[in-house]
Design a protein around this motif. Structure first.
Motif, PDB file in Angstrom:
ATOM      1  N   ALA A  93       0.848  -1.200   0.000  1.00  0.00           N
ATOM      2  CA  ALA A  93       0.000   0.000   0.000  1.00  0.00           C
ATOM      3  C   ALA A  93       0.875   1.238   0.000  1.00  0.00           C
ATOM      4  O   ALA A  93       2.105   1.144   0.093  1.00  0.00           O
ATOM      5  N   CYS A  94       0.231   2.399  -0.063  1.00  0.00           N
ATOM      6  CA  CYS A  94       0.933   3.681   0.011  1.00  0.00           C
ATOM      7  C   CYS A  94       0.271   4.562   1.070  1.00  0.00           C
ATOM      8  O   CYS A  94      -0.941   4.461   1.302  1.00  0.00           O
ATOM      9  N   GLY A  95       1.040   5.475   1.634  1.00  0.00           N
ATOM     10  CA  GLY A  95       0.497   6.530   2.502  1.00  0.00           C
ATOM     11  C   GLY A  95      -0.290   5.987   3.677  1.00  0.00           C
ATOM     12  O   GLY A  95       0.132   5.060   4.385  1.00  0.00           O
ATOM     13  N   THR A  96      -1.466   6.580   3.875  1.00  0.00           N
ATOM     14  CA  THR A  96      -2.326   6.172   4.982  1.00  0.00           C
ATOM     15  C   THR A  96      -2.694   4.696   4.870  1.00  0.00           C
ATOM     16  O   THR A  96      -2.725   3.977   5.878  1.00  0.00           O
ATOM     17  N   SER A  97      -2.946   4.239   3.664  1.00  0.00           N
ATOM     18  CA  SER A  97      -3.300   2.827   3.485  1.00  0.00           C
ATOM     19  C   SER A  97      -2.135   1.929   3.893  1.00  0.00           C
ATOM     20  O   SER A  97      -2.338   0.797   4.342  1.00  0.00           O
ATOM     21  N   PHE A  98      -0.899   2.432   3.739  1.00  0.00           N
ATOM     22  CA  PHE A  98       0.271   1.666   4.187  1.00  0.00           C
ATOM     23  C   PHE A  98       0.218   1.476   5.706  1.00  0.00           C
ATOM     24  O   PHE A  98       0.578   0.419   6.230  1.00  0.00           O
ATOM     25  N   VAL A 156      -3.874  -2.754  -0.341  1.00  0.00           N
ATOM     26  CA  VAL A 156      -4.817  -1.920   0.415  1.00  0.00           C
ATOM     27  C   VAL A 156      -4.851  -0.531  -0.222  1.00  0.00           C
ATOM     28  O   VAL A 156      -3.806   0.104  -0.385  1.00  0.00           O
ATOM     29  N   SER A 157      -6.043  -0.075  -0.574  1.00  0.00           N
ATOM     30  CA  SER A 157      -6.146   1.236  -1.228  1.00  0.00           C
ATOM     31  C   SER A 157      -7.545   1.802  -1.062  1.00  0.00           C
ATOM     32  O   SER A 157      -8.527   1.107  -1.299  1.00  0.00           O
ATOM     33  N   GLN A 158      -7.623   3.046  -0.656  1.00  0.00           N
ATOM     34  CA  GLN A 158      -8.931   3.693  -0.560  1.00  0.00           C
ATOM     35  C   GLN A 158      -9.542   3.860  -1.945  1.00  0.00           C
ATOM     36  O   GLN A 158     -10.632   3.385  -2.223  1.00  0.00           O
ATOM     37  N   SER A 159      -8.772   4.503  -2.839  1.00  0.00           N
ATOM     38  CA  SER A 159      -9.304   4.848  -4.163  1.00  0.00           C
ATOM     39  C   SER A 159      -9.380   3.636  -5.084  1.00  0.00           C
ATOM     40  O   SER A 159     -10.184   3.600  -6.013  1.00  0.00           O
ATOM     41  N   GLY A 160      -8.500   2.674  -4.848  1.00  0.00           N
ATOM     42  CA  GLY A 160      -8.420   1.534  -5.764  1.00  0.00           C
ATOM     43  C   GLY A 160      -7.765   1.915  -7.086  1.00  0.00           C
ATOM     44  O   GLY A 160      -7.782   1.148  -8.052  1.00  0.00           O
ATOM     45  N   GLU A 161      -7.159   3.108  -7.153  1.00  0.00           N
ATOM     46  CA  GLU A 161      -6.570   3.575  -8.419  1.00  0.00           C
ATOM     47  C   GLU A 161      -5.106   3.956  -8.268  1.00  0.00           C
ATOM     48  O   GLU A 161      -4.491   4.378  -9.252  1.00  0.00           O
ATOM     49  N   GLY A 216     -12.633  14.763   1.583  1.00  0.00           N
ATOM     50  CA  GLY A 216     -11.411  15.387   2.110  1.00  0.00           C
ATOM     51  C   GLY A 216     -10.205  14.613   1.586  1.00  0.00           C
ATOM     52  O   GLY A 216     -10.224  13.379   1.557  1.00  0.00           O
ATOM     53  N   VAL A 217      -9.166  15.342   1.175  1.00  0.00           N
ATOM     54  CA  VAL A 217      -7.984  14.656   0.626  1.00  0.00           C
ATOM     55  C   VAL A 217      -7.317  13.787   1.704  1.00  0.00           C
ATOM     56  O   VAL A 217      -6.854  12.681   1.434  1.00  0.00           O
ATOM     57  N   ALA A 218      -7.303  14.273   2.927  1.00  0.00           N
ATOM     58  CA  ALA A 218      -6.696  13.481   4.013  1.00  0.00           C
ATOM     59  C   ALA A 218      -7.646  12.350   4.381  1.00  0.00           C
ATOM     60  O   ALA A 218      -8.787  12.588   4.778  1.00  0.00           O
ATOM     61  N   SER A 219      -7.139  11.149   4.282  1.00  0.00           N
ATOM     62  CA  SER A 219      -8.004   9.991   4.520  1.00  0.00           C
ATOM     63  C   SER A 219      -8.254   9.807   6.021  1.00  0.00           C
ATOM     64  O   SER A 219      -7.323   9.812   6.818  1.00  0.00           O
ATOM     65  N   THR A 220      -9.510   9.655   6.392  1.00  0.00           N
ATOM     66  CA  THR A 220      -9.853   9.446   7.813  1.00  0.00           C
ATOM     67  C   THR A 220     -10.754   8.219   7.944  1.00  0.00           C
ATOM     68  O   THR A 220     -10.331   7.171   8.398  1.00  0.00           O
ATOM     69  N   ALA A 251     -11.878   2.259   8.339  1.00  0.00           N
ATOM     70  CA  ALA A 251     -12.595   1.144   7.681  1.00  0.00           C
ATOM     71  C   ALA A 251     -11.591   0.089   7.205  1.00  0.00           C
ATOM     72  O   ALA A 251     -11.862  -1.112   7.258  1.00  0.00           O
ATOM     73  N   GLN A 252     -10.410   0.536   6.768  1.00  0.00           N
ATOM     74  CA  GLN A 252      -9.362  -0.435   6.381  1.00  0.00           C
ATOM     75  C   GLN A 252      -8.892  -1.230   7.600  1.00  0.00           C
ATOM     76  O   GLN A 252      -8.642  -2.438   7.507  1.00  0.00           O
ATOM     77  N   LEU A 253      -8.788  -0.546   8.753  1.00  0.00           N
ATOM     78  CA  LEU A 253      -8.392  -1.273   9.969  1.00  0.00           C
ATOM     79  C   LEU A 253      -9.428  -2.354  10.278  1.00  0.00           C
ATOM     80  O   LEU A 253      -9.078  -3.496  10.619  1.00  0.00           O
ATOM     81  N   ALA A 307       1.138  11.306  12.710  1.00  0.00           N
ATOM     82  CA  ALA A 307       2.141  12.253  12.230  1.00  0.00           C
ATOM     83  C   ALA A 307       1.861  12.647  10.777  1.00  0.00           C
ATOM     84  O   ALA A 307       1.950  13.822  10.395  1.00  0.00           O
ATOM     85  N   LEU A 308       1.488  11.654   9.957  1.00  0.00           N
ATOM     86  CA  LEU A 308       1.192  11.948   8.543  1.00  0.00           C
ATOM     87  C   LEU A 308       0.023  12.926   8.442  1.00  0.00           C
ATOM     88  O   LEU A 308       0.051  13.894   7.677  1.00  0.00           O
ATOM     89  N   LYS A 309      -1.006  12.676   9.248  1.00  0.00           N
ATOM     90  CA  LYS A 309      -2.202  13.529   9.186  1.00  0.00           C
ATOM     91  C   LYS A 309      -1.833  14.962   9.541  1.00  0.00           C
ATOM     92  O   LYS A 309      -2.233  15.906   8.876  1.00  0.00           O
TER      93      LYS A 309
HETATM   94  C1  F6R Z   1      -3.253  10.582   3.309  1.00  0.00           C
HETATM   95  C2  F6R Z   1      -3.761   9.857   2.166  1.00  0.00           C
HETATM   96  C3  F6R Z   1      -2.777   9.226   1.260  1.00  0.00           C
HETATM   97  C4  F6R Z   1      -3.334   7.945   0.635  1.00  0.00           C
HETATM   98  C5  F6R Z   1      -2.362   7.381  -0.407  1.00  0.00           C
HETATM   99  C6  F6R Z   1      -2.851   6.072  -0.961  1.00  0.00           C
HETATM  100  O1  F6R Z   1      -4.268  11.081   4.103  1.00  0.00           O
HETATM  101  O2  F6R Z   1      -4.939   9.796   1.933  1.00  0.00           O
HETATM  102  O3  F6R Z   1      -1.574   8.971   1.905  1.00  0.00           O
HETATM  103  O4  F6R Z   1      -3.542   7.010   1.660  1.00  0.00           O
HETATM  104  O5  F6R Z   1      -2.235   8.308  -1.450  1.00  0.00           O
HETATM  105  O6  F6R Z   1      -4.095   6.215  -1.543  1.00  0.00           O
HETATM  106  P1  F6R Z   1      -5.071   5.010  -1.743  1.00  0.00           P
HETATM  107  O7  F6R Z   1      -5.507   4.556  -0.382  1.00  0.00           O
HETATM  108  O8  F6R Z   1      -6.221   5.566  -2.529  1.00  0.00           O
HETATM  109  O9  F6R Z   1      -4.333   3.949  -2.462  1.00  0.00           O
END
Ligand code: F6R
Length: 608
Positions: free
Chosen positions: A300-305, A347-352, A398-402, A407-409, A484-486
């Motif tokens: 995963a990347c970012g928050t999903s990581f 793991v990915s929120q957007s799936g993209e 919101g760009v910041a994932s919350t 929900a991923q947890l 910290a990321l948030k």
């Molecule tokens: C931070 C945030 C990003 C995403 C990252 C991965 O708040 O939203 O770090 O988590 O860009 O994105 P997804 O989950 O869509 O793969």
């Protein structure tokens, strides 16, 4: 999460319904539709894609009538497509629905054996069949809806229109929002206030287990069991812009507060408390496949990581399978070694996300089985994976994932319990205990959200900080990283998250009285060690914000503390994350940054 609207009145309503849906697009925007009664018959227009596609269709092929229902969809069952778009029609009945019917598999089976033919992959179509069959037995529309609701388990807000009853719409609600609007010569119902504010500010919020019959002369409100309900209308005082955010100043704050609902929806229909089992069929990992797993690789990347990191802890702990976690961007470029016995979880929120998609493809190319945990139905990662576990957080603006993070947890918890049970690493009684606690977590998240005002007060003291540290151990380590990321991404305050044990190996050198240190101190086996970290920070004059279950454990040491309810140590991240999200939100808001669209970032990162 979807948006529904209904109108009974004197005005031609197709455009009016679409205008209302436009205000609900934040609830979902992968397909949309309307059904309008012209006094003789019902005409349906549906289109995959954004609402503008439906608008073009209705412009090309207009629909007449003054009674109608509409829907904007966020797919949960079946990919976004015209056939899965609402309204769903069976015989004389058209239905729009927001929510998830938990027992849809069982009901679909029953209805199919009775000869009913399904034309979509949705759970909603069941409702249309049930109501149509009940009307076929001679029941009125409202009686037929009432009768059908007795069969449903799960969450719903529905609006039902019938060919035989051109002047009536019946709506009902359980665990999904629905509001009625009483305008001059018309009655409307919708998932949220913005959709009806153009018509009136007088609204009635439906409660769970209520049903309303809408006609031009008004709305008759009852309980599903038939008792009359009298409720005074509420006058809405928000502006339209505020209303779209549900009265919250930013989408991020609204989404933080939506988390208990997002978790409930993610768990809904996937947990069997009686047997201590969960999500069996959906992800395609039955007992033999689970037993064959040699290793789990989470990407995963970012928050999903950070959610994936949590998944690693839990999978090793509950399923006793070796697990590793990797940044998708590193994995894809470092000639990774993957074996056919590996289960890869993307793991990915957007799936993209481009890196996560490429990493998944690389793992597949090397013969691994891939499970995707994503929030967006039909997204590229969902399509490329062998199995999908959808988080049902609804669209995140919101760009910041919350809410997608928590929900991923929850999804990680489901996967861990499932694999643990299937491999026999987790006993039935332990699995039951864990799942019982998991379904109680949303209530505890609600209690944590009540600390919002307290967090806001503390945030005033941190607003001028240049740097911040976040510390946690075990499952709280990914929470510290996420905290910290948030903070850095929305307030632009430099912040680092560390495992508590790493402090002495470098970061402690940064601590002085100007350094706020946020310490995660849930009541778990690492608490004592974390308290030692707090001592070390205090000894260097650092200022500590403690996130605790027991206020007594931090009073002597911490400058500030926030108490959140205790849950099983395995699930504490779902609760302790909340004050950290609120902290970054309030610091950012006071610093005047663009909270929902922080500089230099994008919601979906489709470039590497
Ligand atoms: C931070 C945030 C990003 C995403 C990252 C991965 O708040 O939203 O770090 O988590 O860009 O994105 P997804 O989950 O869509 O793969």
């Amino acid at each position: 999460m979807c948006g529904i609207i209904a109108y009974v009145g004197t005005r031609p309503c197709a455009q009016l319904l679409i205008d209302g849906l436009r205000k609900l697009e934040y609830r979902g925007y992968d397909s949309a539709g309307v059904a309008v009664h012209n006094g003789k018959e019902i005409t349906v227009r549906r289109a995959a894609g954004k609402l503008s596609t439906l608008q073009d269709l209705v412009d090309r092929e207009p629909v007449a009538g003054t009674v109608g229902i509409g829907h904007t969809r966020w797919a949960t069952h079946g990919p976004p497509s015209e056939r899965n778009a609402h309204p769903h029609v069976s015989g004389r009945v058209a239905v729009v629905h927001n929510g998830i019917i938990e027992n849809h598999v069982e009901l679909k089976h029953k209805l199919t054996s009775l000869g009913r033919v399904f034309t979509s992959d949705t759970d909603t179509e069941i409702v249309a069949h049930l109501v149509d069959m009940a009307m076929g037995r001679g029941l009125s529309l409202v009686e037929a809806v009432r009768d059908s609701l007795r069969e449903l388990r799960g969450a719903y807000a529905i609006a039902v229109l019938a060919k035989d009853d051109p002047t009536t719409i019946v709506v009902a609600k359980h665990a999904s929002p629905l509001v009625l609007a009483l305008a001059d010569g018309a009655v409307l119902a919708a998932s949220d206030v913005p959709a009806i504010l153009a018509h009136t500010r007088e609204v009635v919020f439906l409660e769970d287990g209520e049903i309303a019959t809408l006609t031009q002369s008004g709305a008759k409100l009852e309980t599903v069991s038939g008792e009359a309900v009298v409720r005074e209308p509420t006058t809405i005082r928000w502006s339209l812009v505020q209303a779209e955010r549900g009265g919250y100043k930013h989408f991020m704050l609204k989404e933080i507060h939506e988390q208990p609902r997002a978790i409930e929806d993610t768990l809904r229909g996937r947990v069997q408390l009686e047997t201590g089992s969960c999500i069996a069929d959906e992800i395609g990992i039955a007992e033999p496949e689970a037993r064959a797993i040699q290793r789990v690789v989470l990407l995963a990347c970012g928050t999903s990581f950070h959610a994936a990191m949590y998944g690693r802890y839990l999978i090793e702990q509950l399923a006793r399978v070796p697990a590793v976690v990797d940044l998708a961007s590193e994995f894809r470029y470092r000639e990774p070694v993957v074996a056919p016995g590996d289960l890869v979880i993307a793991v990915s929120q957007s799936g993209e996300t481009a890196d996560t998609l490429a990493a998944l493809k690389e793992a597949k190319r090397q013969g691994a089985r891939v499970l995707a945990v994503v929030n967006v139905q039909g997204s590229a990662i969902a399509r490329a994976a062998d199995g999908v576990l959808y988080t049902h957080a609804g669209p995140e603006i919101g760009v910041a994932s919350t809410k997608c993070f928590t929900a991923q947890l929850a999804a990680m918890a489901l996967v861990s319990v499932h694999i643990g049970r299937a491999r026999g690493a987790l006993s039935e009684s332990r699995a039951k205990e864990l799942l019982e606690e998991l379904v109680r977590v949303p209530e505890k998240m609600r209690a944590a959200l009540e600390q919002d005002a307290a967090v806001q007060l503390i945030s005033r003291e941190l607003v001028s900080a240049q740097n911040a540290l976040f510390l946690g151990r075990g499952v709280s380590c990914p929470v510290a990283l996420e905290g910290a990321l948030k903070l850095k991404e929305i307030s632009y305050v430099h912040a680092e998250g560390y495992a508590g044990g790493e402090m002495k190996h470098g970061p402690l050198a940064l601590v002085d009285r100007s350094m706020p240190v946020v310490c995660l101190l849930p009541d778990d086996p690492s608490l004592e060690k974390m308290l030692s970290n707090v001592q070390e920070v205090r000894a260097r004059d650092g200022r500590v914000l403690a996130i605790v279950n027991d206020p007594a454990c931090a009073t002597a040491l911490a400058q500030w503390s926030i108490t959140v309810p205790k849950t099983a140590p395995e699930f504490s991240p779902l609760v302790t994350t909340i004050p950290l999200q609120l902290l970054s939100y309030h610091v950012a808001d006071q610093r005047g940054t663009d909270v929902d669209q922080p500089r230099n970032l994008a919601k979906t990162v489709t470039v590497e």
